[in-house]
Design a protein around this motif. Structure first.
Motif, short mmCIF file in Angstrom:
data_model
loop_
_atom_site.label_atom_id
_atom_site.label_comp_id
_atom_site.label_asym_id
_atom_site.label_seq_id
_atom_site.Cartn_x
_atom_site.Cartn_y
_atom_site.Cartn_z
N TYR A 1 54.32 46.40 31.22
CA TYR A 1 53.60 45.66 31.58
C TYR A 1 52.53 45.42 30.46
O TYR A 1 51.69 46.07 30.18
N THR A 2 52.48 43.98 30.03
CA THR A 2 51.40 43.48 29.04
C THR A 2 50.69 42.36 29.70
O THR A 2 51.18 41.39 30.13
N GLU B 1 57.93 42.82 26.75
CA GLU B 1 56.74 43.40 27.16
C GLU B 1 56.22 44.65 26.50
O GLU B 1 54.93 44.81 26.22
N TRP C 1 53.27 34.21 36.18
CA TRP C 1 52.88 34.57 34.83
C TRP C 1 51.30 35.17 34.63
O TRP C 1 50.87 36.19 34.19
N PRO D 1 59.09 42.73 34.92
CA PRO D 1 57.65 43.10 35.18
C PRO D 1 57.11 41.88 35.82
O PRO D 1 56.29 42.06 36.70
N PRO E 1 53.60 39.12 27.53
CA PRO E 1 53.86 39.00 28.75
C PRO E 1 54.94 38.02 29.21
O PRO E 1 55.09 37.07 28.47
N THR E 2 55.73 38.43 29.94
CA THR E 2 57.01 37.63 30.48
C THR E 2 57.03 37.33 31.98
O THR E 2 56.18 37.82 32.66
N PRO F 1 53.22 45.25 38.64
CA PRO F 1 54.38 44.91 37.88
C PRO F 1 55.37 44.99 38.74
O PRO F 1 55.51 46.03 39.73
N ARG G 1 48.12 39.51 30.28
CA ARG G 1 48.17 38.22 29.47
C ARG G 1 46.62 38.22 28.97
O ARG G 1 45.75 38.76 29.46
N ARG H 1 61.84 43.62 29.40
CA ARG H 1 61.00 44.81 29.73
C ARG H 1 60.73 45.14 28.15
O ARG H 1 59.67 45.66 27.76
#
Length: 239
Positions: free
Chosen positions: A10-11, A153, A209, A175, A158-159, A215, A13, A150
């Motif tokens: 998980y990234t 990420e 998003w 995610p 972020p997706t 996540p 935003r 994944r």
């Protein structure tokens, strides 16, 4: 070493939607008409779709879901025109210079996890994209697409996934995701030429998003204007 499915990458935003450039990544079998078609019984190759491609240049090679409507309007599964609409309205920061098409009916999962998905993520990393929107085609595609999400990420982008097979996608741990309720396979954003509906689904995906949430959560969203009278539950077993 392949990533663990128990931990969802998980990234967070780091910018607002209006300042974000988005790319599209799809496992629905989308590619340019002049590109080599996918091998429908198993293919781990991807197709690079330049950001300035026209939607009329795109087609689908896939035999494991009904893409008749998407053949008429590619935005059903690959919302390139709708994304450009949002960019022209200033809702998003722009559209990426690179998108990716993939045919998610694969028989070689080790290669997918260890080579293909990481390489696709690197292509997105080297593009202008700050965020990625993903779609899928067949039931298996809806699990495969999560592996790609994944990896994207993991490289720091972020997706959000738009899934119409949420049970399949949930197994692979996306995610972030939304699930338009009772949309059919091949109608990730709605039916052909349903411009308003396609835009609304895309806007809801962008809301997911930007929302900071644990996540793996999939938002189930109803859309009354979509005709789901002939919807049938999707078999968890790929035929």
């Amino acid at each position: 070493m392949p990533m663990s499915k128990r931990c969802i990458p998980y990234t967070p935003r780091n910018r607002e939607v209006k300042d974000t450039v988005f790319a599209l990544v799809s496992t629905a079998g989308v590619h340019l008409r002049e590109q080599e078609p996918f091998h429908v019984e198993g293919d781990n190759s991807w197709r690079l779709i330049p950001g300035d491609s026209e939607s009329r240049q795109l087609m689908i090679t896939h035999s494991h879901y009904d893409h008749h409507d998407a053949d008429e309007d590619i935005n059903c599964v690959f919302p390139l025109d709708r994304l450009r609409d949002l960019a022209s309205q200033g809702i998003i920061g722009g559209v990426s210079d690179k998108h990716l098409g993939f045919m998610g009916f694969t028989q070689n999962f080790r290669e997918l996890y260890e080579k293909t998905a990481p390489e696709m993520a690197k292509i997105i990393l080297r593009s202008k994209a700050d965020g990625v929107i993903l779609t899928a085609g067949c039931p298996l595609c809806h699990r495969v697409v999560c592996s790609i999400a994944r990896e994207i990420e993991i490289v720091g982008i972020p997706t959000v996934l738009i899934t119409v097979a949420p049970e399949q996608s949930k197994q692979a741990g996306p995610p972030r995701a939304i699930a338009p309720r009772h949309f059919k396979l091949g109608h990730s954003l709605g039916g052909p030429h349903q411009v308003h509906l396609q835009q609304q689904v895309l806007l809801d995906a962008l809301k997911r998003w930007e929302t900071r949430e644990e996540p793996g959560q999939i938002w189930d969203i109803p859309y009354p204007e979509y005709n789901s009278s002939d919807w049938q539950p999707i078999d968890l077993q790929e035929s």
